[in-house]
Design an enzyme around this catalytic site. Sequence first.
Site, PDB file in Angstrom:
ATOM      1  N   CYS A 191      54.258  56.261  32.535  1.00  0.00           N
ATOM      2  CA  CYS A 191      54.595  56.522  31.123  1.00  0.00           C
ATOM      3  C   CYS A 191      54.619  58.038  30.919  1.00  0.00           C
ATOM      4  CB  CYS A 191      53.541  55.919  30.196  1.00  0.00           C
ATOM      5  SG  CYS A 191      53.170  54.189  30.446  1.00  0.00           S
ATOM      6  N   HIS A 195      57.027  60.892  29.027  1.00  0.00           N
ATOM      7  CA  HIS A 195      56.565  61.240  27.674  1.00  0.00           C
ATOM      8  C   HIS A 195      55.455  62.293  27.619  1.00  0.00           C
ATOM      9  CE1 HIS A 195      59.292  58.275  26.156  1.00  0.00           C
ATOM     10  NE2 HIS A 195      58.797  57.372  26.989  1.00  0.00           N
ATOM     11  N   ARG A 234      58.281  47.368  23.515  1.00  0.00           N
ATOM     12  CA  ARG A 234      58.793  48.624  24.079  1.00  0.00           C
ATOM     13  C   ARG A 234      58.171  48.878  25.455  1.00  0.00           C
ATOM     14  NH1 ARG A 234      61.917  51.019  25.754  1.00  0.00           N
ATOM     15  NH2 ARG A 234      62.671  53.130  25.435  1.00  0.00           N
ATOM     16  N   CYS A 238      60.157  49.599  28.827  1.00  0.00           N
ATOM     17  CA  CYS A 238      59.933  50.796  29.657  1.00  0.00           C
ATOM     18  C   CYS A 238      59.620  50.393  31.100  1.00  0.00           C
ATOM     19  CB  CYS A 238      58.774  51.633  29.117  1.00  0.00           C
ATOM     20  SG  CYS A 238      59.228  52.634  27.702  1.00  0.00           S
TER      21      CYS A 238
END
Lengths: 277, 142
Positions: A191, A195, A234, A238
Amino acid sequence: MKVKIYFVIALLSSFIVASSFADPVEDNKIIKTYFADIFPNIVFEEYVNGVYAIDENSRSQWLDIEEFPPYEEAIEAGEILFTTPFKNGASYADCFENGGIGIKQNYPYFDTDRSQVITLELALNECRQQHGEQPLSYGKGDIAYLSSYMAATSKDKLIHVTVPNEPAALAAYEEGKQFFYARRGQLNMACATCHVSSAGKRLRADILSPALGQTSHFPAYRFKWDDVGTIQRRYDGCNTQIRAKPFKLQSEQYRNLEYFHTHMSNGLPINGPGTRK
Amino acid sequence: MMLNLNSRNFIFVLALPVFIVACSDNGQTQTSANTESKIVEQVQEIVDIQQTNVDDLINTEDDVHLQDLMHQAAQASRHAQAYNFVWSTTESLIEKGYASAKEGKETEAKYFFQEAKMQFKLSIKQAIYAKQHWALLVPEND
């Protein structure tokens, strides 16, 4: 003398055991400093707007969309669902503090009695089951509408996710943190790869949003979904994009991830449901 | 040993921090039991990782029998699932392998099972690496 030596060794051992757990408050300071360094012109409160806080062109398009927000129908549908009594006469309001109004900022929380993370969607389904109703399927549809309504009633409340100072809660937080930072899937990405490390950079035609503030606007209406969906929907997307086998929605893994991910945004206002690509 | 600790005292010293942590648990027995079982699981996981020789999961011999390959792929799958790092591309390879075998396309079936085994193996290696190095992506405090 011998007793003193034992005491010192025991103290050191205690320190080693204690330091093996994460320090959530310190983590927040570090991530906020990190993003402040990358985006020095963005004020903290703006992170709730994701990529629209960092890219002027995307922001102007988004502001146009917000004139007629596509998530309004979801809020209305959620309100009807929320206020309609169950067959036994009870309603969702009976299951939550303050009748379920203005409480989204406190979710997810760690239930010390059950030793697990409780998300808002899980609590909604548990409420249904408690009153003899079938649970809703997670991710989209009614559960997302209910969650959208509850988010709307919590607008501008500051996210306040707490991690009790006890081993099970810290372990859940730590597992969420490890999930967030661990590379997985055939593309070997975490992740954090997109991000944190690459926030603000381009991935094909898209600009990657910072992790900070991401949970504030969920459930979100995504044009790709043509509907509102939950944060865990979400996560599923992802994980699929990096070619990792996604976990079940509301699995322990995703709940712990949501716990860590939301705690990161403590102090930011709830502005969900939001609109995203 | 310089400190002249006898074994009973030494065990006491090691056990004390665990006791301190356990005491900070607000006396909730359910939580303690769950924490204890989590610790046991984590220790078992570490033991499993240490005992894993992932290269053993791949048989590189060309003349391996299709039935053996199917069995090995299933074994690799069970092993990989335990790490929770399975790729989204792998399980469909197993399905394709069975479909090819059903149609009598043995060479093609072998390819799919071998490829699935390789992906399971890589996902296990990824999981082991992630367990040890996940913190590399955490921003540091300057």
